[in-house]
Design a protein around this motif. Structure first.
Motif, PDB file in Angstrom:
ATOM      1  N   CYS A   1       0.841  -1.202   0.000  1.00 44.32           N
ATOM      2  CA  CYS A   1       0.000   0.000   0.000  1.00 44.32           C
ATOM      3  C   CYS A   1       0.872   1.246   0.000  1.00 44.32           C
ATOM      4  CB  CYS A   1      -0.955  -0.039   1.194  1.00 44.32           C
ATOM      5  SG  CYS A   1      -2.220  -1.325   1.063  1.00 44.32           S
TER       6      CYS A   1
ATOM      7  N   THR B   1      -2.151   2.483   6.065  1.00 46.56           N
ATOM      8  CA  THR B   1      -3.178   1.463   5.927  1.00 46.56           C
ATOM      9  C   THR B   1      -2.846   0.217   6.719  1.00 46.56           C
ATOM     10  OG1 THR B   1      -4.203  -0.086   4.376  1.00 46.56           O
ATOM     11  CG2 THR B   1      -2.089   0.817   3.748  1.00 46.56           C
TER      12      THR B   1
ATOM     13  N   CYS C   1      -9.481  -7.542  -9.224  1.00 48.71           N
ATOM     14  CA  CYS C   1      -8.593  -6.617  -8.520  1.00 48.71           C
ATOM     15  C   CYS C   1      -7.356  -6.521  -9.393  1.00 48.71           C
ATOM     16  CB  CYS C   1      -8.248  -7.135  -7.122  1.00 48.71           C
ATOM     17  SG  CYS C   1      -7.304  -5.957  -6.130  1.00 48.71           S
TER      18      CYS C   1
ATOM     19  N   TRP D   1      -1.427  -1.078  -4.075  1.00 51.57           N
ATOM     20  CA  TRP D   1      -2.788  -0.561  -3.935  1.00 51.57           C
ATOM     21  C   TRP D   1      -3.100   0.515  -4.967  1.00 51.57           C
ATOM     22  CZ3 TRP D   1      -7.594  -0.304  -3.441  1.00 51.57           C
ATOM     23  CH2 TRP D   1      -8.282   0.855  -3.093  1.00 51.57           C
TER      24      TRP D   1
ATOM     25  N   ILE E   1     -10.124  -2.503   0.147  1.00 51.99           N
ATOM     26  CA  ILE E   1      -8.720  -2.318   0.533  1.00 51.99           C
ATOM     27  C   ILE E   1      -8.478  -0.879   0.970  1.00 51.99           C
ATOM     28  CG2 ILE E   1      -6.328  -2.434  -0.271  1.00 51.99           C
ATOM     29  CD1 ILE E   1      -7.206  -4.644  -2.193  1.00 51.99           C
TER      30      ILE E   1
END
Length: 568
Positions: free
Chosen positions: A123, A130, A298, A314, A375
């Protein structure tokens, strides 16, 4: 095939029995060298918000620390709970101790020296942005290769695997360790990187990739953190993704050599599946006959190169596209062939729950989200925000059915290209009030038809933005048409946040829910934690082992219980 050697690094710790795996953000893991993030959101009583304590840093505890036990621990419950976070050892006489160890010290030192996150992360580069920075991979060399990885030069601490068949035994270490306990302990993550730890001291031994087992896998970038291991055959399965204009998924089986663990393991690529979509997969499904690659949505942008542009995974994901179907690729474990493809409406998942063969069909139970924006819901500033934080999207327990596999396999046999997709069926999905994540089942029912599933749940009755209940779902009641709310049983305690419940069956039990659940719980009232032991039948507390007040049990995801009687 390259020999997978086991090499030690650093000083060995005490040889006392197994303990835990610490998985804190490497730059902030050591409380003596990095300040804890401040907590600005306070209640009306001007005390820190109790649910925020789980995001604080925790120090290493290298020597076993005894805990205070309340209640009665079953006398048969002796073993160790390895966690991606604090863990526990349950000893004879109901004694419990706690230990943790950092397993990415080289990476932590590099971050401290640079005063920044370097390399490719899951991320944001800020490790406090996160929650997934705590629990997932740094992606780094695991995704794109580079200099040889050192023993603690990346964070590989998501899923512990006992007796990983891809490692050859080190005779010297075996003599030193003796026959008791597991042969090895290997941690996996969402990249093509694994880390071997000493199963007793948790000393990091080495980092390696699947390419160290077979050269043909060197080019692969990612693999699900969750492998599938058949408990009857001890075969280990994973799915390796190679980025490119056309994404390539390799379904891989690893087995211990029939000559013994001192010889090179057997590795087979059962199928190669191509797709225009390189997708982040945290898990997949398997039955006794098939491997099912769950190709949810994703997707990485620019064939995966976007990970390098943004420096993290991410931000490199494409936006959700409601017009892109999800796929299930069915691979025959025995034939080594992609035999069928099924399609469903788009969804996203971290975790599969269980799957099994059912009269010619395949049944797949999945903790499904509507899309992967979940997410982004786990930014720390959101989860810490007592007044304005947004509850993350919740997963629903959903059952898919893939019909008539043999018929689909016959239609695809001998034809060029991949099998043409046919629709998947949804048997049921639980209501939102019965949201369900971090699944666990009785291990004897893995890959078989089963009745009970355990996990965590967000009730909506407390201010916490994450889970506050442990849930038990009776799937037979769901199938019989009962109300979803009446099919679920819960454990909940005020201002407490449970982790994934790990099911430990009672020895020689015949009933599926005869056993206990182990969960590490954050106690926000005391800013500490405890190991909770529940009766899996009644969901009532049997005992707890409390950490000292002020010693925080941080939020953590996965673990595995290893009884003292485990065979090497």
């Amino acid at each position: 095939m390259t020999r997978a050697k086991s090499g030690k690094s650093g000083k060995s710790g005490k040889s006392s029995r197994k303990s835990s795996i610490s998985e804190k953000p490497s730059i902030t893991a050591d409380s003596s060298t990095a300040a804890k993030p401040s907590i600005t959101s306070k209640s009306s009583s001007d005390k820190p918000w109790p649910y925020a304590a789980g995001y604080d840093n925790t120090p290493e505890v290298l020597e076993p620390a005894p805990l205070t036990v309340k209640g009665t621990i079953p006398p048969w419950l002796e073993g160790a709970l390895y966690r991606s976070g604090p863990g526990y050892e349950i000893q004879k006489g109901g004694r419990v101790s706690y230990r943790s160890r950092y397993t990415s010290n080289d990476l932590r030192e590099r971050y401290k020296k640079a005063e920044a996150i370097t390399g490719v992360t899951f991320c944001q580069r800020d490790p406090c942005k996160t929650a997934f920075q705590k629990f997932f991979t740094t992606f780094k060399m695991a995704a794109f290769g580079g200099p040889k990885m050192g023993g603690t030069d990346t964070n590989v601490a998501v899923i512990p695997t006992i007796n990983f068949p891809g490692l050859m035994d080190d005779p010297d270490y075996k003599k030193k360790k003796g026959k008791a306990g597991p042969r090895n302990l290997v941690m996996t993550t969402d990249g093509n990187a694994l880390q071997e730890l000493d199963p007793i001291t948790l000393e990091p031994l080495r980092l390696f990739s699947y390419g160290a087992i077979d050269d043909s896998l060197n080019a692969s970038n990612l693999a699900p953190a969750h492998p599938c291991v058949d408990p009857d055959t001890n075969e280990y399965f994973t799915v390796l993704l190679t980025f490119g204009p056309t994404a390539l998924y390799k379904v891989v089986r690893i087995r211990q050599s029939i000559k013994g663990p001192e010889y090179e393991p057997d590795l087979d690529v059962l199928a190669e599946i191509t797709s225009p979509r390189p997708t982040y997969m945290h898990s997949f499904c398997m039955t006794k006959r098939y491997v099912v690659v769950c190709h949810w949505q994703c997707d990485f942008a620019a064939s995966g190169v976007s990970v390098l542009w943004y420096g993290n995974a991410w931000e490199s994901f494409k936006s959700h596209d409601p017009n892109v179907k999800a796929s299930f690729y069915v691979v025959d474990r025995h034939q080594g062939r992609h035999v069928a493809t099924f399609e469903a409406d788009p969804y996203y998942a971290f975790h599969t729950i269980n799957s099994f063969d059912d009269d010619g069909d395949i049944v797949l139970d999945i903790a499904a989200y509507k899309d992967h924006t979940v997410i982004g819901d786990y930014y720390i500033e959101n989860l810490r925000n007592e007044t304005g934080g947004k509850p993350p999207q919740q997963a629903m327990l959903r059952r898919y059915r893939l019909r008539n596999i043999a018929e689909q396999a016959a239609l695809s046999y001998g034809k060029k290209g991949q099998p043409q997709p046919v629709p998947a069926q949804i048997d049921f999905q639980l209501d939102e009030s019965v949201n369900f994540e971090l699944p666990s089942i009785n291990p004897s029912r893995y890959l078989r038809n089963y009745r009970y599933a355990y996990g965590v749940n967000r009730s909506g009755m407390n201010k916490t933005l994450i889970y506050d209940r442990i849930i038990k779902v009776d799937l037979d009641k769901i199938k019989s048409g009962a109300k979803h709310s009446s099919s679920a049983t819960f454990w909940m305690e005020d201002q407490c946040t449970p982790s994934e419940p790990v099911f430990v069956p009672t020895p020689n039990s015949t009933e599926e829910d005869d056993g206990v659940l182990l969960s590490i719980v954050l106690d926000g009232r005391r800013r500490t934690g405890f190991m909770l032991i529940l009766d899996a039948k009644t969901m009532k507390e049997i005992a707890r082992a409390e950490m000292p007040e002020g010693t925080v049990a941080p939020h953590n995801f996965h673990g595995v219980y290893v009884p003292n009687s485990v065979a090497a």
